[in-house]
Design a protein around this motif. Structure first.
Motif, PDB file in Angstrom:
ATOM      1  N   UNK A 248       2.009   2.599   6.457  1.00 21.39           N
ATOM      2  CA  UNK A 248       3.278   2.678   5.697  1.00 21.39           C
ATOM      3  C   UNK A 248       3.534   1.173   5.324  1.00 21.39           C
ATOM      4  N   UNK A 249       3.502   0.077   6.127  1.00 18.05           N
ATOM      5  CA  UNK A 249       3.744  -1.072   6.188  1.00 18.05           C
ATOM      6  C   UNK A 249       2.667  -1.793   5.238  1.00 18.05           C
ATOM      7  N   UNK A 250       1.424  -1.277   5.165  1.00 16.80           N
ATOM      8  CA  UNK A 250       0.342  -1.857   4.349  1.00 16.80           C
ATOM      9  C   UNK A 250       0.783  -1.421   3.031  1.00 16.80           C
TER      10      UNK A 250
ATOM     11  N   UNK B 125      12.773  -5.563  -0.799  1.00 18.77           N
ATOM     12  CA  UNK B 125      13.687  -4.906   0.319  1.00 18.77           C
ATOM     13  C   UNK B 125      13.107  -3.728   1.004  1.00 18.77           C
ATOM     14  N   UNK B 126      12.369  -2.972   0.312  1.00 17.68           N
ATOM     15  CA  UNK B 126      11.784  -1.794   0.674  1.00 17.68           C
ATOM     16  C   UNK B 126      10.838  -2.189   2.121  1.00 17.68           C
TER      17      UNK B 126
ATOM     18  N   UNK C  23      11.965  -0.171  10.604  1.00 18.55           N
ATOM     19  CA  UNK C  23      11.727   1.265  10.933  1.00 18.55           C
ATOM     20  C   UNK C  23      10.620   1.398  11.839  1.00 18.55           C
ATOM     21  N   UNK C  24       9.512   0.587  11.405  1.00 17.82           N
ATOM     22  CA  UNK C  24       8.245   0.965  12.367  1.00 17.82           C
ATOM     23  C   UNK C  24       8.436   0.389  13.547  1.00 17.82           C
TER      24      UNK C  24
ATOM     25  N   UNK D  10       3.117   6.323  15.477  1.00 18.73           N
ATOM     26  CA  UNK D  10       3.971   4.904  14.997  1.00 18.73           C
ATOM     27  C   UNK D  10       3.357   3.640  15.176  1.00 18.73           C
ATOM     28  N   UNK D  11       2.077   3.777  15.754  1.00 17.83           N
ATOM     29  CA  UNK D  11       1.282   2.592  15.699  1.00 17.83           C
ATOM     30  C   UNK D  11      -0.131   2.554  14.604  1.00 17.83           C
ATOM     31  N   UNK D  12      -0.069   3.727  13.981  1.00 20.79           N
ATOM     32  CA  UNK D  12      -1.085   3.895  13.055  1.00 20.79           C
ATOM     33  C   UNK D  12      -2.271   4.248  13.611  1.00 20.79           C
TER      34      UNK D  12
END
Length: 475
Positions: free
Chosen positions: A258-260, A337-338, A345-346, A426-428
């Motif tokens: 999600x972060x990537x 911002x997202x 959130x992560x 949560x850690x991918x």
């Protein structure tokens, strides 16, 4: 070769299943493991199919952007009926008139020579969008697998609740029978019998509720995994998580899909700003055409050919060009911002997962001690009741305390496993590749490599694409 945590628990689960089957039946018996459920969820999920189709659509956006730098070749044809009537200069002569039917056909070619990078920026932005969509696909995969874990543990938990309630109902039936017998001989009052009857009715109500919960858990399993749950083996060994929460958060910020995805979306928005700014500059194109026209009814025909270099620029378009730049800037700000939101959130998800894991583990350990004490207390109270030192209410309360302790243990065990796999998610690290699932891993680059150069339909690569698309079609 390094053994992943999931490989360890699959081996442990297989060994545990085999030992249990041999102990019960004396011969090997098949039972569905958590690994089987995860494989079923991966192969069954419509959400994964949907996201893969969206990824292929994003791949085609790259092809469409690349095509703007390639030559455009088109043909045109015209059929024209002409009429002409001219008055004669001689007043004694009739006016002159004629009509003609002319056909023409032309082949026109145009190629972009230079547009100050507007097209190139759009190509790079489309590529960043593809990368973002790939990571979104990975995150959906994690959600599918985590749901399968939750559904698997949900069926086990609900099944154990039903077994506890059934056993509780049998015990209370015996207690009611004993209370009635003691009432007949005058050892207890009618109140004791009524208490036993009320407790048994409550137990039967609890059993009905547990059976309803099991039916719902089975429905969730069918939806998540794609088939009805058979005989499920016990939970496997927990995956290795590590106890350093800060290290887990740092890992999540490096590799969580999600972060990537959010990072690629920011990069794409930046590139679109550059593209829209470059779109305000001139465009240089190379143009060429060949054609032939012929007038029916005579031998007149014309051949023509031309080649030229064109330069054009939109000076004013009602403010649209400036609006496009400002809009892309706003979209860039929104994506930044997202990214900020996703980052926190992560981190929170990692912290929450570890907190849930620690809480469930502590609760499970405490429930073991609680069950041992409650069981001893129940047996003692029941023995004392036979000697008249305890009332029926004391026996019922002790039985309820034991049931509550056993129920707490069942819930804690299920929560522990869901929390453990929530940490991986949560850690991918909750993907089919990370878990070494025996499935055909979807290759996100396979389709992209076929379309990234925007092949035409009749080329060899285009025909190969047609075969791929036919293979992807499902009834």
């Amino acid at each position: 070769m390094q053994v992943t945590p999931f490989q360890k628990f699959r081996r442990a689960a297989g060994a545990a299943c085999l030992v249990a089957a041999l102990t019960i039946t004396g011969r090997p018996a098949e039972a569905e493991t958590l690994a089987d459920a995860l494989v079923g969820a991966y192969n069954h999920s419509g959400l994964l199919e949907q996201q893969r189709a969206l990824l292929r659509a994003a791949d085609e956006d790259v092809a469409a952007a690349v095509s703007t730098l390639k030559p455009v070749l088109r043909w045109t044809t015209d059929l024209t009926q002409g009429f002409r009537e001219a008055p004669s200069q001689n007043p004694f002569a009739t006016s002159g008139s004629s009509n003609s039917l002319t056909a023409s056909i032309s082949l026109i070619a145009e190629v972009l020579v230079y547009d100050f990078g507007a097209s190139s920026y759009r190509i790079e932005a489309a590529k960043e969008t593809v990368l973002a969509t790939r990571d979104t696909l990975l995150n959906v995969e994690q959600q599918i697998l985590l749901r399968a874990v939750s559904a698997y543990m949900g069926v086990i938990e609900a099944s154990e609740f039903v077994a506890l309630r059934e056993n509780n109902t049998r015990l209370l039936t015996q207690e009611l029978r004993a209370a009635r017998d003691r009432f007949e001989v005058g050892e207890v009052t009618r109140t004791d019998v009524a208490l036993a009857e009320a407790q048994l009715a409550n137990a039967r109500s609890g059993l009905a509720a547990a059976q309803g919960t099991l039916l719902r858990a089975r429905e969730e399993y069918r939806t998540a995994v794609g088939r009805d749950p058979g005989r499920l083996s016990g939970p496997p060994a927990l995956p290795a998580l590590g106890g350093d929460i800060e290290a887990a958060k740092a890992l999540a910020l490096r590799q969580h899909p999600l972060l990537r995805s959010a990072q690629h979306q920011v990069a794409a928005a930046d590139l679109l700003i550059r593209s829209n700014e470059a779109a305000m500059s001139p465009r240089i194109t190379l143009n060429g055409s060949v054609g032939v026209s012929e007038e029916f009814g005579n031998q007149n025909f014309n051949n023509s050919a031309s080649i030229g270099l064109g330069v054009n620029q939109t000076i004013y378009q009602g403010g649209k060009l400036s609006s496009d730049v400002r809009r892309s800037m706003a979209q860039r700000d929104a994506q930044r911002a997202n990214l900020h939101v996703v980052r926190y959130d992560i981190e929170q998800a990692v912290g929450n997962a570890y907190a849930s894991f620690a809480s469930a583990r502590a609760q499970l350990e405490a429930s073991d001690r609680q069950i041992r004490a409650a069981r001893i207390a129940f047996r003692g109270v029941r023995e004392e009741a036979t000697l008249g030192a305890r009332t029926t209410l004391d026996v019922l309360d002790a039985e309820q305390a034991l049931l509550d302790a056993q129920s707490t243990q069942v819930s804690a065990r299920a929560s522990l496993y869901v929390a453990a796999y929530s940490v991986l998610s949560a850690t991918g690290r909750l993907t089919a590749a990370d878990l070494a699932l025996p499935v055909q891993i979807y290759d996100p680059a396979g389709y992209y490599n076929l379309v990234k150069d925007a092949p035409a339909k009749e080329t060899r690569q285009g025909r190969q694409l047609d075969r791929v698309l036919r293979a992807l079609q499902k009834d």
